[in-house]
Write a protein that holds these residues in place. Structure first.
Motif, PDB file in Angstrom:
ATOM      1  N   PHE A  34       0.870  -1.173   0.000  1.00 26.60           N
ATOM      2  CA  PHE A  34       0.000   0.000   0.000  1.00 26.60           C
ATOM      3  C   PHE A  34       0.907   1.224   0.000  1.00 26.60           C
ATOM      4  O   PHE A  34       1.774   1.368   0.876  1.00 26.60           O
ATOM      5  CB  PHE A  34      -0.890  -0.013   1.243  1.00 26.60           C
ATOM      6  N   THR A  35       0.711   2.131  -0.967  1.00 31.35           N
ATOM      7  CA  THR A  35       1.541   3.329  -1.078  1.00 31.35           C
ATOM      8  C   THR A  35       0.680   4.563  -0.884  1.00 31.35           C
ATOM      9  O   THR A  35      -0.343   4.734  -1.548  1.00 31.35           O
ATOM     10  CB  THR A  35       2.239   3.393  -2.442  1.00 31.35           C
ATOM     11  N   TYR A  36       1.118   5.413   0.037  1.00 25.68           N
ATOM     12  CA  TYR A  36       0.362   6.618   0.397  1.00 25.68           C
ATOM     13  C   TYR A  36       1.223   7.846   0.140  1.00 25.68           C
ATOM     14  O   TYR A  36       2.410   7.877   0.493  1.00 25.68           O
ATOM     15  CB  TYR A  36      -0.029   6.552   1.874  1.00 25.68           C
ATOM     16  N   ALA A  37       0.635   8.875  -0.486  1.00 26.12           N
ATOM     17  CA  ALA A  37       1.359  10.111  -0.784  1.00 26.12           C
ATOM     18  C   ALA A  37       1.257  11.075   0.380  1.00 26.12           C
ATOM     19  O   ALA A  37       0.164  11.386   0.853  1.00 26.12           O
ATOM     20  CB  ALA A  37       0.799  10.759  -2.052  1.00 26.12           C
ATOM     21  N   LEU A 239      -2.481   8.715  -8.401  1.00 28.64           N
ATOM     22  CA  LEU A 239      -3.673   7.962  -8.008  1.00 28.64           C
ATOM     23  C   LEU A 239      -4.441   7.454  -9.225  1.00 28.64           C
ATOM     24  O   LEU A 239      -4.838   6.292  -9.290  1.00 28.64           O
ATOM     25  CB  LEU A 239      -4.580   8.838  -7.154  1.00 28.64           C
ATOM     26  N   VAL A 240      -4.671   8.338 -10.165  1.00 30.51           N
ATOM     27  CA  VAL A 240      -5.411   7.945 -11.376  1.00 30.51           C
ATOM     28  C   VAL A 240      -4.701   6.821 -12.107  1.00 30.51           C
ATOM     29  O   VAL A 240      -5.317   5.866 -12.594  1.00 30.51           O
ATOM     30  CB  VAL A 240      -5.598   9.171 -12.303  1.00 30.51           C
ATOM     31  N   ALA A 241      -3.372   6.908 -12.133  1.00 28.19           N
ATOM     32  CA  ALA A 241      -2.579   5.892 -12.828  1.00 28.19           C
ATOM     33  C   ALA A 241      -2.483   4.593 -12.041  1.00 28.19           C
ATOM     34  O   ALA A 241      -2.066   3.565 -12.580  1.00 28.19           O
ATOM     35  CB  ALA A 241      -1.179   6.430 -13.103  1.00 28.19           C
ATOM     36  N   GLY A 242      -2.841   4.632 -10.754  1.00 25.66           N
ATOM     37  CA  GLY A 242      -2.732   3.443  -9.922  1.00 25.66           C
ATOM     38  C   GLY A 242      -1.339   3.203  -9.385  1.00 25.66           C
ATOM     39  O   GLY A 242      -1.055   2.136  -8.825  1.00 25.66           O
ATOM     40  N   GLY A 502      -7.496   0.956  -5.561  1.00 22.26           N
ATOM     41  CA  GLY A 502      -6.983  -0.377  -5.295  1.00 22.26           C
ATOM     42  C   GLY A 502      -6.806  -0.665  -3.830  1.00 22.26           C
ATOM     43  O   GLY A 502      -6.110  -1.620  -3.458  1.00 22.26           O
ATOM     44  N   ALA A 503      -7.413   0.151  -2.972  1.00 29.88           N
ATOM     45  CA  ALA A 503      -7.260  -0.039  -1.539  1.00 29.88           C
ATOM     46  C   ALA A 503      -8.338   0.731  -0.797  1.00 29.88           C
ATOM     47  O   ALA A 503      -8.994   1.616  -1.354  1.00 29.88           O
ATOM     48  CB  ALA A 503      -5.880   0.433  -1.078  1.00 29.88           C
TER      49      ALA A 503
END
Length: 521
Positions: A34-37, A239-242, A502-503
């Protein structure tokens, strides 16, 4: 022993989203990343110095608190399984089986050391007197499994303090030099890689079973990456790109994300957009008549729309929902927009227009250095320009100074090079405002604006010493006293978009509930 540090006393720390979570389709998927900005680097990861919101968002993955809170404000067990409350102390019984990330059991003495480290004058912790009340101390009984937090006199929110500081354990409790780029907490994740300015990688602790409301790490992602993405448009594109799975979006990219198919989204309140006047002896804002006149010169309704990019709503108080003391403390207490009255008040205060239109008093030009964070979105920049234009019409010279969060902290507390600052504050208890609104002025204390509001301080003193519900009327009145004196000017209640792809995940007051993070198929 820790090397003493200068405290970075900035209310930016408490800028936080209220409770909320993302919603997305698909079944939970185990494992994965899980990747968060995050909009800025979290800096030093010592919890006792965690004043910036970006720092505490990061720390929330790895550390636990004694108690937690539900979306409706109910206090629930955390590391403590039960407690007894008295007016001036609360005794917590720790749950058995909780372990630190280095394998050591979590002991009451760890909790006591964490609290007492914050209150140690040598630490210069910026959360002391704000999240942790002045004079609080902790005493542990490892044999009994209890820790007691006490204050010199009754304190209305003594139980809630148990959710306000992170517990450091294991080796980190004995050597705080280890905490700058590592985590020693009992939370469901452990930091395994820190690349400042780029990313922070956390690995799951599958043995974690002691989360609030029965939360466990059984189905959590194997890895969480906190990626530093200063540009919000870039975060939205990722985000849009996943490429990433989550971000908190403040600005105009919200509309694009809300319209994107498959995007998880939830709009939640995130604290007020507001500005403060520096009240130091040599500042224009030292004179309450000048503060009120400058406030009257602004159409706050128009400013609210600009600052929030049209996504805000009328502010009704300084404390985030769910408030322990509900009610509107703002309406009718802020000087109303009246440009003519503002001009007359500045004349009466001795500030007369000079040859170039800028007001002068005793040979000194009426100049405001306006400070704001560039990381808070385009609305804050537009708000700065709007304020500058409105004040210039009133005969004020305005110098705009947009800086990143860390420079904002330095300017607020060290150089003191500002006259007005745009500074959102989001707190969960009215007592958490007191250190910012009163007491020793920066750099000796958290009172960055050099406030001295006698009525506020008197009301707070009375409210603090009675149980929370009994003191609510005085807490509300104290807040209103700040607005009536134009100590700070509430403009708008901001909202933010918690977005995911995706999450799914949940946050409370800007902090992760890490056991809720799920990847979806």
């Amino acid at each position: 022993m820790r090397t003493p540090q200068a405290a970075a006393l900035t209310a930016l720390a408490l800028l936080a989203a209220a409770c909320g979570g993302t919603e997305g389709g698909g079944a939970p998927a185990g494992g994965g990343t899980f990747t968060y900005a995050l909009p800025a680097d979290p800096g030093v990861l010592d919890p006792s110095m965690g004043v910036l919101n970006v720092t505490n968002t990061t720390l929330s993955l790895a550390y636990d608190t004694l108690v937690s809170a539900t979306a409706d404000g109910k206090i629930v067990p955390g590391l403590a399984e039960k407690w007894t409350v008295e007016p001036d102390k609360v005794t917590f019984t720790l749950r058995k089986g909780a372990t630190c990330s280095d394998g050591a059991p979590v002991m009451p003495s760890d909790v006591a050391a964490s609290l007492n480290d914050i209150t140690d004058p040598d630490t210069k912790s910026p959360i002391y007197g704000v999240l942790v009340p002045t004079g609080m101390k902790a005493d542990a009984d490892d044999a009994a499994g209890t820790v007691t937090l006490s204050t010199p006199k009754p304190f209305s929110f003594i139980l809630e303090t148990g959710r306000s500081f992170y517990v450091v354990c294991g080796k980190g409790a004995k050597d705080h030099s280890l905490l700058a780029r590592a985590t020693y907490g009992s939370g469901p994740y452990k930091l395994t890689e820190a690349v400042p300015g780029d990313h922070y990688t956390f690995k799951v602790r599958r043995e974690y079973t002691w989360g609030p409301s029965g939360g466990t790490a059984k189905d959590a992602p194997e890895t969480v990456v906190v990626k530093i993405v200063p540009n919000e448009q870039t975060a939205a594109n990722l985000l849009v790109a996943g490429t990433i799975n989550g971000a908190t979006i403040y600005g105009p990219d919200r509309a694009r994300l809300e319209a994107t198919p498959g995007m998880g989204k939830k709009v939640i309140p995130s604290g007020n957009g507001q500005f403060f006047y520096h009240q130091g002896d040599d500042r224009p804002g030292h004179d309450p008549a000048v503060r009120k006149a400058l406030t009257q010169a602004i159409d706050l309704k128009e400013l609210a729309g600009i600052a929030s990019s049209g996504t805000g709503r009328p502010a009704t108080g300084l404390v985030l929902d769910p408030r322990p003391c509900p009610g509107d403390t703002i309406t009718g207490h802020v000087p109303a927009f009246d440009a003519a009255a503002a001009a007359a008040a500045l004349d009466a205060a001795g500030w007369r227009a000079g040859a170039d239109g800028i007001r002068v008093k005793d040979g000194k030009r009426l100049t405001l250095r306006y400070l704001y964070a560039t990381t808070r979105g385009s609305g804050v920049q537009a708000a700065a320009e709007y304020l500058a234009a409105a004040w210039r019409k009133a005969g004020v010279e305005v110098k705009l100074n947009g800086v990143i969060d860390t420079k904002l902290s330095e300017s607020l507390n060290t150089t003191q090079d500002w006259d007005v600052v745009w500074l959102p504050i989001g707190v969960t208890l009215p007592s958490q405002l007191v250190g910012f609104m009163s007491g020793p002025a920066a750099p000796k204390g958290a009172n960055f604006a050099h406030m001295a509001n006698d009525r506020y301080e008197s009301l707070v003193a009375k409210a603090t010493e009675v149980p929370a519900a009994e003191g609510c009327a005085q807490w509300r009145e104290a807040e209103s006293a700040l607005f009536e004196n134009a100590d700070l000017v509430p403009v708008v209640e901001n909202t933010v978009l918690l977005a995911s792809k995706g999450a799914t995940y949940e946050q409370v007051a800007g902090l992760f509930l890490p056991t809720t993070i799920r990847l979806t198929q």
